[in-house]
Scaffold this motif. Structure first.
Motif, PDB file in Angstrom:
ATOM      1  N   ALA A   1       0.856  -1.193   0.000  1.00  0.00           N
ATOM      2  CA  ALA A   1       0.000   0.000   0.000  1.00  0.00           C
ATOM      3  C   ALA A   1       0.883   1.231   0.000  1.00  0.00           C
TER       4      ALA A   1
ATOM      5  N   ALA B   1       0.993   5.567  -0.739  1.00  0.00           N
ATOM      6  CA  ALA B   1       0.095   6.724  -0.583  1.00  0.00           C
ATOM      7  C   ALA B   1      -0.725   6.961  -1.844  1.00  0.00           C
TER       8      ALA B   1
ATOM      9  N   HIS C   1      15.453   8.789   5.867  1.00  0.00           N
ATOM     10  CA  HIS C   1      15.046   8.920   7.274  1.00  0.00           C
ATOM     11  C   HIS C   1      13.771   8.114   7.531  1.00  0.00           C
TER      12      HIS C   1
ATOM     13  N   PRO D   1      10.716   7.210  10.094  1.00  0.00           N
ATOM     14  CA  PRO D   1      10.095   7.929  11.223  1.00  0.00           C
ATOM     15  C   PRO D   1      10.134   7.140  12.534  1.00  0.00           C
TER      16      PRO D   1
ATOM     17  N   ASN E   1       7.869   6.702  14.677  1.00  0.00           N
ATOM     18  CA  ASN E   1       6.684   5.866  14.922  1.00  0.00           C
ATOM     19  C   ASN E   1       6.919   4.413  14.501  1.00  0.00           C
ATOM     20  N   TYR E   2       7.715   4.268  13.434  1.00  0.00           N
ATOM     21  CA  TYR E   2       8.019   2.922  12.959  1.00  0.00           C
ATOM     22  C   TYR E   2       8.740   2.136  14.055  1.00  0.00           C
TER      23      TYR E   2
ATOM     24  N   ASP F   1       6.542   1.040  16.927  1.00  0.00           N
ATOM     25  CA  ASP F   1       5.778  -0.150  16.557  1.00  0.00           C
ATOM     26  C   ASP F   1       6.664  -1.389  16.571  1.00  0.00           C
TER      27      ASP F   1
ATOM     28  N   SER G   1       5.707  -0.159   2.852  1.00  0.00           N
ATOM     29  CA  SER G   1       4.852   1.025   2.942  1.00  0.00           C
ATOM     30  C   SER G   1       5.578   2.161   3.640  1.00  0.00           C
ATOM     31  N   VAL G   2       6.284   1.823   4.710  1.00  0.00           N
ATOM     32  CA  VAL G   2       7.027   2.847   5.451  1.00  0.00           C
ATOM     33  C   VAL G   2       8.108   3.444   4.552  1.00  0.00           C
TER      34      VAL G   2
ATOM     35  N   ALA H   1       6.534   5.774   1.993  1.00  0.00           N
ATOM     36  CA  ALA H   1       6.114   7.034   2.613  1.00  0.00           C
ATOM     37  C   ALA H   1       7.325   7.909   2.914  1.00  0.00           C
TER      38      ALA H   1
ATOM     39  N   MET I   1       8.203  11.661   1.474  1.00  0.00           N
ATOM     40  CA  MET I   1       8.535  12.754   2.371  1.00  0.00           C
ATOM     41  C   MET I   1       9.872  13.372   1.976  1.00  0.00           C
TER      42      MET I   1
ATOM     43  N   GLN J   1       9.315  15.571  -0.936  1.00  0.00           N
ATOM     44  CA  GLN J   1       8.614  16.808  -0.586  1.00  0.00           C
ATOM     45  C   GLN J   1       9.553  17.806   0.081  1.00  0.00           C
TER      46      GLN J   1
ATOM     47  N   GLY K   1      -2.727   9.461  -0.143  1.00  0.00           N
ATOM     48  CA  GLY K   1      -1.929  10.572   0.364  1.00  0.00           C
ATOM     49  C   GLY K   1      -1.206  10.272   1.661  1.00  0.00           C
TER      50      GLY K   1
ATOM     51  N   ILE L   1       2.359   4.642  11.537  1.00  0.00           N
ATOM     52  CA  ILE L   1       3.732   4.136  11.526  1.00  0.00           C
ATOM     53  C   ILE L   1       4.561   4.802  10.439  1.00  0.00           C
ATOM     54  N   ALA L   2       3.931   5.050   9.301  1.00  0.00           N
ATOM     55  CA  ALA L   2       4.669   5.625   8.178  1.00  0.00           C
ATOM     56  C   ALA L   2       4.794   7.137   8.285  1.00  0.00           C
ATOM     57  N   SER L   3       4.141   7.721   9.284  1.00  0.00           N
ATOM     58  CA  SER L   3       4.120   9.181   9.362  1.00  0.00           C
ATOM     59  C   SER L   3       5.336   9.727  10.093  1.00  0.00           C
TER      60      SER L   3
ATOM     61  N   LYS M   1      -0.074  -0.769  22.485  1.00  0.00           N
ATOM     62  CA  LYS M   1      -1.004  -0.114  21.569  1.00  0.00           C
ATOM     63  C   LYS M   1      -2.124   0.619  22.333  1.00  0.00           C
TER      64      LYS M   1
ATOM     65  N   ARG N   1      -7.847   4.282  -3.447  1.00  0.00           N
ATOM     66  CA  ARG N   1      -6.504   4.509  -2.918  1.00  0.00           C
ATOM     67  C   ARG N   1      -5.667   5.389  -3.833  1.00  0.00           C
TER      68      ARG N   1
END
Lengths: 618, 618
Positions: free
Chosen positions: A470, A472, A536, A538, A540-541, A544, A604-605, A608, A612, A615, B12, B37-39, B84, B246
């Protein structure tokens, strides 16, 4: 054997289809009724055109709902069938395909069907043609090949035989082995199709998802062996209904179809030989060539101003020189060779060529030619090594190179002005990439099935796992192709059919090369201290990761500080890190410890993070 | 009620998704784990951003494989779940979604699951959140809502409740009515999704083909009624996994999602009222508006140099004049009004606007606004009638007009300099088009589901039959949308996602208008004698027609001479003829005799004939 293809497989007008079929080297066609009806060509003109093109019309198809017909509709049905028999005769088609009936009012009585098949046979005989009766997998009363055969046997009519279609038989999970018991002369036609495994109703599966033999999950070899054991020597005909194939260039598609048929015939002959049998003489063989054994080189599009060379040097590659006559530069590290092609910067994706080491360049090249691959003519100056290069469906140039167990291949000497090769790994033990783990190529969605067969039949790569990543901007189908020995892996990433306005986004960073290193943490630390910009990942990864796996806080913090991703499977662990994208390419660094996957859980990470990075201007 | 949407529905980055959700007017989001996680946004930053946008985080999801866990894995699983729960609490999400387990090692013992749900509840409680337990339709042991409910009931824990997902319930064909017996406070969350009927394994169906409520074949109203009967007043949240959604613009997609939720709430309230009940006050209503009753006009892109006016005159239309202030001309015949817009010539397709007669323009416009349709501001000079115009997903401008039972609508007077209207049909009785049979619009594939809901919810058009038309360049999905009275029909032709190089081919002749005439043979004869170029239908089509239907040789020859196509169904007969394409549009002429279809059987022939006409320069 006589090869044929149904016109319904291809896009275009009937004229365009016939020209494509002839261009691909088929012997004949199955003429699909709708193609005839919609054509402005008269029967005579179609017959003349096929003759001019050297094609026979092997089958007129299909005649639907003409058996199990209620009494009150029978005379009209027979009249309709007779008209089609006469039409087939005018076309010079010896046989008309009769499908088992699907109408809800089908008379479900074998005796009635046998009687009607005989009557149809009489009419066919009168017109000078035969009928080939086929069980549709979703037929109302008759849905299996053996039921159809019992009816044909009972009809016992010289103009009534059987049509066997691999899809209808294998989609139901039927065992084809008993086909061998049918007298060969009662099988009038054979249609071939493959399909991916799906839990979808068989009608939708058949109408939208068939693929050419070798592109799906069916094993057509046992079916073919049973068929040939009957003594059948009629046409082998491709009949595929596929939403994508209906849209693409008919010539490339017909070539893909014929490649599948050549590959299948060869596989069947091999299988017969392997069990001590004698393959029928009619089976076309292709030159034997063992699978690719290693990557010889990877060629990337790169203009001189780009940062790719700097990144490669940081990773421990040496600049080996510029090509004497071509706009190419070479970077190597141990057995890894990267060619940067300055003339190819505008190509889709960044990997423009892959060199594969094969046991015999001659055999591999001959096999590629036998399998209708298009050879790329490259200008070669005196004293330069001639590479045999073929164009893959996505445009990638596939080269064959001899095995090179020690030292450099001969063509490396054509690059001059750089450093000599290091004989061993760097002394610090850190800048040490051992080999190419895999090469990842973006595939336009409309060429995916063709690409699977291309890499499979030419190079011995076999499709392994397929995952949806998946992103974005959509789902990316990621298909791993690997040789049996596991030394060569190509990952094909199928991009979604993006809406026009999003095309450039979806195409980004689709190609990459992954290198194996024995110590990714050490390498990442060294790269960090040298200021090499890594992707880089993130925080958050890592939060998790700590929750998902049994790793300590210290381990997590180390991975996070180094932007290293982690995965594990039942066998082992996997570490990954990425350079930031350079142009349209990026480099992956991996460390494997018995782990067999490709870090799909992290894709996916990674995607993303790449978005980033773009961007942010990196 | 509180409306929410899962971030996984949209394309997105997380920031883009949250902005889209807020822009569409949702109250909250379900935060999908992978998006977090990907953010690169920290927990605090995400929380702050949602607060700034006025969004609540209603659910953190999903927590997988945390029940039926083998003993040896339980402590690690509980630790992961606890992490979580604390994460959700930091996000301010009150609830975490727990899916029924799918792992092959799932302990299939209700007592174990109840015990583990309680332990999870204790941990959740400690973190200050609750868990909503959901039966996945493909769960290993728990796959139905009532099984999940029995376990939640047995767990009897204040922090353990149920999540009900319409897809998981309706995809299995489960009866939702008994949901009404659950105490409302034990239902912690409701996820809503629709889907087209498919015979596909439920996992693939769920992961790729869900659509927003009202876009598929599920009846969500009984599910919603049962849910509301429990007293549930928590979030109504959209959770759709869809390959197309998506990929597309997240703002338009979020608006489409919220439209579906508004439309559903209104439909549920209507259904409750219809059976004498009192809808819960929390259900959002939209303005009532009866379905469209007729076409008021059709607006086509046409520059003055094109042949369209000449063809219209040949067909019996009168030139009624030019608009006083705008680059528009008007042609009418009886109640059929065609506006040619000279400024719109570059638009995709040729039909740029459709005016629908509705019982109340105010109500229809207010309903459109309630349903988040985008109003098009058109400059209107003094004395001109103000049309309320809204933009459909494919760009077509949809106008509402008052019913006009006699004479012309007011705006017709804004067109000056032409002939007066004929009061009756032409005297020769031939040039007589009675009404618009249907309007056919090309739909880009990525906006199809959105368009279905748009026309359905705004105009009361309902999806009828859908057929795949095989074109030389791919399959075209043809979806008929019709009002209950049958007076208004719009056919949506979904073009295949063409490879880049074939785009212009696939787009050709996608839009058309069909007019009904009482005597198509007579009209075709008159047009022929006037030299109006009609689409040539090949002789092969008529050969087949003669074999297929009970028509005489004379009838066949007449149809062939006039290029009229024929079809019949169990109720009656149908005649069709086409003008050759004019610019990007063509005109269809039909004569119906109790026949209810649209000649889908002839579409392939028509498309082929159009391709041929183009190749021949007409």
């Amino acid at each position: 054997m006589h090869t044929s293809i149904a016109t319904v497989c291809l896009s275009g007008t009937l004229e365009q289809k016939l020209h494509a079929v002839a261009a691909a080297g088929f012997d004949g066609v199955e003429l699909f009724e709708n193609d005839l009806i919609a054509s402005t060509l008269s029967i005579e003109a179609i017959r003349a055109m096929t003759e001019d093109l050297g094609l026979s019309i092997d089958l007129y198809q299909p005649l639907r709902d003409v058996e199990g017909v209620p009494e009150e509709k029978w005379s009209a049905t027979l009249a309709r069938a007779s008209a089609k028999f006469r039409l087939a005769a005018s076309l010079g088609a010896p046989t008309v395909l009769v499908c088992s009936s699907v109408r809800s009012d089908t008379v479900q009585d074998d005796a009635v069907i046998v009687r009607q098949l005989r009557a149809l046979g009489d009419e066919a005989n009168r017109a000078g043609v035969t009928i080939a009766y086929e069980a549709l997998a979703w037929g109302r009363h008759v849905s299996t090949w053996d039921h159809a055969w019992r009816l044909v046997e009972a009809a016992d009519h010289p103009a009534v035989g059987l049509c066997l279609d691999s899809f209808h038989i294998l989609s139901l999970g039927s065992d084809p082995s008993a086909i061998a018991q049918i007298p060969g002369e009662k099988i009038l036609f054979c249609q071939l199709a493959d399909a991916p495994s799906m839990q979808l109703d068989v009608l939708s599966w058949s109408r939208h998802h068939r693929v050419f033999p070798g592109q799906g999950d069916f094993d057509l070899v046992p079916f073919m062996r049973a068929l040939l054991a009957t003594g059948y020597d009629g046409p082998l005909s491709i009949e595929v209904f596929n939403d994508v194939f209906r849209q693409i260039d008919p010539v490339a598609n017909a070539i893909d179809a014929r490649r599948s048929l050549l590959n299948l015939q060869n596989a069947v002959a091999n299988a017969i030989e392997l069990t001590g049998g004698e393959p029928p003489a009619g089976l076309t063989r292709v030159t034997h060539s063992r699978p690719a054994e290693d990557f010889s080189f990877v060629e990337l599009a790169a203009s001189p101003g780009q940062e790719l060379p700097a990144v490669l040097i940081s990773l421990g590659f040496r600049f080996r020189g510029r090509h004497r006559t071509k706009p190419l530069t070479l970077y190597t590290q141990g057995v890894i060779r990267l060619v940067l092609n300055e003339a190819a910067a505008q190509d889709l994706g960044s990997i423009v060529g892959i060199g594969f080491e094969v046991p015999s360049v001659d055999a591999a090249s001959q096999r590629a030619t036998d399998l209708l691959a298009m050879e790329v003519n490259r200008s070669t100056d005196a004293g330069e090594e001639l590479l045999r290069v073929f164009r893959a469906p996505d445009g990638t140039e596939v080269s064959f190179a001899a095995e090179c167990l020690t030292g450099d291949p001969g063509w490396v000497a054509e690059f001059v002005g750089g450093e000599p090769a290091a004989r061993t790994a760097p002394l610090d033990g850190v800048h040490h990439l051992e080999q190419i783990d895999h090469v990842s190529l973006a595939q336009p969605w409309q060429h995916f099935d063709e690409a699977v067969l291309f890499y499979k039949s030419l190079l011995g790569l076999r499709p392994l796992s397929s995952t949806d990543v998946a992103d974005a901007h959509g789902l990316i189908r990621s298909q791993v192709m690997q040789t049996g020995s596991g030394t060569v892996t190509v990952v094909m990433n199928v991009l979604p059919a993006a809406p026009a306005n999003a095309k450039d986004i979806a195409d980004q960073y689709a190609d990459h090369i992954a290198f194996q290193t024995p110590d990714l943490r050490g390498l990442a630390r060294a790269l960090q201290s040298e200021g090499v910009p890594m992707l880089h990942i993130p925080a958050n990864y890592y939060d998790d990761l700590e929750a998902r796996f049994d790793i300590t806080r210290a381990e997590r913090l180390e991975l996070q500080a180094l932007n290293v991703l982690y995965d594990e499977d039942e066998r082992g662990t996997f570490l990954q890190a990425y350079t930031i994208p350079v142009g349209k390419v990026f480099v992956e660094l991996v460390q494997r410890d018995r782990y067999s996957g490709f870090g799909a859980a992290n894709s996916s990470v990674r995607r993303a993070a790449q978005s980033m990075a773009t961007q942010l201007g990196r």
